[in-house]
Design an enzyme around this catalytic site. Sequence first.
Site, mmCIF file in Angstrom:
data_model
loop_
_atom_site.group_PDB
_atom_site.id
_atom_site.type_symbol
_atom_site.label_atom_id
_atom_site.label_comp_id
_atom_site.label_asym_id
_atom_site.label_seq_id
_atom_site.Cartn_x
_atom_site.Cartn_y
_atom_site.Cartn_z
ATOM 1 N N ASP A 1 2.169 -9.394 8.810
ATOM 2 C CA ASP A 1 0.716 -9.549 8.740
ATOM 3 C C ASP A 1 0.411 -11.052 8.674
ATOM 4 O O ASP A 1 0.043 -11.581 7.625
ATOM 5 C CB ASP A 1 0.178 -8.805 7.519
ATOM 6 C CG ASP A 1 0.435 -7.314 7.621
ATOM 7 O OD1 ASP A 1 -0.414 -6.599 8.163
ATOM 8 O OD2 ASP A 1 1.523 -6.869 7.198
ATOM 9 N N VAL B 1 10.741 -7.186 9.684
ATOM 10 C CA VAL B 1 11.866 -6.258 9.860
ATOM 11 C C VAL B 1 11.494 -5.294 10.987
ATOM 12 O O VAL B 1 10.392 -4.728 10.993
ATOM 13 C CB VAL B 1 12.163 -5.487 8.554
ATOM 14 C CG1 VAL B 1 13.307 -4.500 8.758
ATOM 15 C CG2 VAL B 1 12.483 -6.466 7.429
ATOM 16 N N MET C 1 0.840 -1.202 0.000
ATOM 17 C CA MET C 1 0.000 0.000 0.000
ATOM 18 C C MET C 1 0.875 1.252 0.000
ATOM 19 O O MET C 1 0.391 2.354 0.293
ATOM 20 C CB MET C 1 -0.934 -0.005 1.205
ATOM 21 C CG MET C 1 -1.890 -1.205 1.193
ATOM 22 S SD MET C 1 -3.381 -0.955 2.153
ATOM 23 C CE MET C 1 -2.699 -0.712 3.770
ATOM 24 N N GLN D 1 -10.594 -2.618 1.587
ATOM 25 C CA GLN D 1 -10.176 -3.248 2.844
ATOM 26 C C GLN D 1 -10.165 -2.278 4.023
ATOM 27 O O GLN D 1 -9.677 -2.622 5.095
ATOM 28 C CB GLN D 1 -8.820 -3.949 2.687
ATOM 29 C CG GLN D 1 -7.642 -3.040 2.471
ATOM 30 C CD GLN D 1 -6.416 -3.832 2.033
ATOM 31 O OE1 GLN D 1 -6.391 -4.423 0.961
ATOM 32 N NE2 GLN D 1 -5.388 -3.860 2.868
ATOM 33 N N ALA E 1 3.969 4.024 1.004
ATOM 34 C CA ALA E 1 4.631 4.565 2.206
ATOM 35 C C ALA E 1 5.712 3.571 2.627
ATOM 36 O O ALA E 1 5.761 3.100 3.763
ATOM 37 C CB ALA E 1 3.642 4.845 3.331
ATOM 38 N N LEU E 2 6.561 3.253 1.666
ATOM 39 C CA LEU E 2 7.481 2.122 1.802
ATOM 40 C C LEU E 2 8.565 2.391 2.849
ATOM 41 O O LEU E 2 9.036 3.512 3.007
ATOM 42 C CB LEU E 2 8.136 1.826 0.452
ATOM 43 C CG LEU E 2 7.163 1.488 -0.685
ATOM 44 C CD1 LEU E 2 7.935 1.147 -1.959
ATOM 45 C CD2 LEU E 2 6.229 0.335 -0.307
ATOM 46 N N HIS F 1 9.218 -3.283 3.602
ATOM 47 C CA HIS F 1 8.792 -3.506 2.219
ATOM 48 C C HIS F 1 10.002 -3.818 1.327
ATOM 49 O O HIS F 1 9.939 -4.687 0.458
ATOM 50 C CB HIS F 1 8.115 -2.254 1.654
ATOM 51 C CG HIS F 1 6.843 -1.854 2.340
ATOM 52 N ND1 HIS F 1 6.740 -0.715 3.101
ATOM 53 C CD2 HIS F 1 5.617 -2.431 2.361
ATOM 54 C CE1 HIS F 1 5.512 -0.601 3.562
ATOM 55 N NE2 HIS F 1 4.807 -1.621 3.132
ATOM 56 N N GLY G 1 4.795 -10.226 3.797
ATOM 57 C CA GLY G 1 5.562 -10.129 5.034
ATOM 58 C C GLY G 1 4.877 -10.878 6.164
ATOM 59 O O GLY G 1 3.651 -10.836 6.294
ATOM 60 N N LEU H 1 8.548 -2.486 11.858
ATOM 61 C CA LEU H 1 8.349 -1.374 10.921
ATOM 62 C C LEU H 1 6.943 -1.425 10.354
ATOM 63 O O LEU H 1 6.424 -2.500 10.040
ATOM 64 C CB LEU H 1 9.366 -1.443 9.777
ATOM 65 C CG LEU H 1 10.827 -1.265 10.146
ATOM 66 C CD1 LEU H 1 11.679 -1.206 8.877
ATOM 67 C CD2 LEU H 1 11.048 -0.019 10.972
HETATM 68 P P1 AMP Z 1 1.386 -2.882 3.475
HETATM 69 O O1 AMP Z 1 1.942 -1.828 2.587
HETATM 70 O O2 AMP Z 1 1.313 -2.490 4.916
HETATM 71 O O3 AMP Z 1 0.116 -3.477 2.943
HETATM 72 O O4 AMP Z 1 2.447 -4.063 3.452
HETATM 73 C C1 AMP Z 1 2.837 -4.640 2.234
HETATM 74 C C2 AMP Z 1 3.617 -5.889 2.533
HETATM 75 O O5 AMP Z 1 4.767 -5.565 3.304
HETATM 76 C C3 AMP Z 1 2.800 -6.909 3.353
HETATM 77 O O6 AMP Z 1 3.056 -8.209 2.863
HETATM 78 C C4 AMP Z 1 3.355 -6.725 4.733
HETATM 79 O O7 AMP Z 1 3.255 -7.873 5.549
HETATM 80 C C5 AMP Z 1 4.803 -6.397 4.442
HETATM 81 N N1 AMP Z 1 5.404 -5.702 5.583
HETATM 82 C C6 AMP Z 1 4.960 -4.580 6.179
HETATM 83 N N2 AMP Z 1 5.742 -4.270 7.226
HETATM 84 C C7 AMP Z 1 6.701 -5.217 7.288
HETATM 85 C C8 AMP Z 1 7.814 -5.460 8.173
HETATM 86 N N3 AMP Z 1 8.089 -4.662 9.206
HETATM 87 N N4 AMP Z 1 8.572 -6.537 7.933
HETATM 88 C C9 AMP Z 1 8.304 -7.366 6.897
HETATM 89 N N5 AMP Z 1 7.283 -7.193 6.040
HETATM 90 C C10 AMP Z 1 6.494 -6.135 6.235
#
Ligand code: AMP
Length: 288
Positions: free
Chosen positions: A158, A184, A37, A68, A39-40, A44, A155, A192
């Site tokens: 989640d 991470v 989503m 969602q 805001a990397l 990510h 990741g 994170l």
């Molecule tokens: P999001 O942008 O929050 O939907 O996350 C996108 C992907 O990055 C998802 O598969 C998350 O589980 C993964 N992700 C987010 N934060 C972390 C983290 N701290 N460590 C590993 N993977 C992450």
Amino acid sequence: MLTTPEVIDTIAGLRARLAETGERAGERPRVVLVPTMGALHAGHLALVRRARQLGDIVVVSIFVNPLQFGAGEDLASYPRTLGEDVAALGAVGVDLVFAPTGQVMYPHGPSATRVTAGPVGTLYEGAARPGHFDGMLTVVCKLINIVGPDVVVFGEKDAQQVFLVEAMLEDLDFRPVIEVVPIVREQGGLALSSRNRNLAEEQRAAARALSAGLAAAASVADRGTAAALQAAHALIDAQPLVKLDYLVVVDPQTFLPVAADHHGPARMLVAALVGSTRLIDNAALDLN
Ligand code: AMP
């Protein structure tokens, strides 16, 4: 901004070019999709680096999926940093960034057709956010159909999402396999998250109780579920700025809460509000 047909064409072109030239000419190039989503952050980017190792063509999607988010959630205020995201992805090296608008993904408005997550989708995050996992699975399904990956990377942060995506891929006979990347963390343990940028310094310090609680639980897991829960509660409940939503130990096979006498691998899940920021984290436990 690429439209869906343009993405499909671009990936087909990349596949064709790779199949014709280079040292692996003649082989079918492997496409790896990393859905995000935006805001990397470094979490990510760890997924993207793993994707680079796994395939020839890395596609990162950036889409804050309205399906969602529930009413009253942070859809409007969710951080959007597309320029910085594209720069960060350029530095790691990706082949395509797919950052569709809502209009591109849902040209006729939110789709009436949905993927249903089933009973586990109503627990934990799904209890706090009704419909969240149906919306998540629906967009993952659409992204897989658009990009046509061989591997999708998620990741472990989640964990419930990973469980439900794995179930969807198996139940609905999807072709791609899933690759799961470990969480991470910042120095100090906080996982994170794009939402961490909403935390004031005092809140960020308090939020460390979540990962500290999980670590404390893991360290006493050989004494069983009750001891693990007690160890985590002791640290989390001591933080007035952390409003615990749930703290639960689940069976990785079913994602249902474990029985009190459960032995073997398990996962502890935690969610809390720190101010108005919802944070989640989890850790593997070896219950003896
Ligand atoms: P999001 O942008 O929050 O939907 O996350 C996108 C992907 O990055 C998802 O598969 C998350 O589980 C993964 N992700 C987010 N934060 C972390 C983290 N701290 N460590 C590993 N993977 C992450």
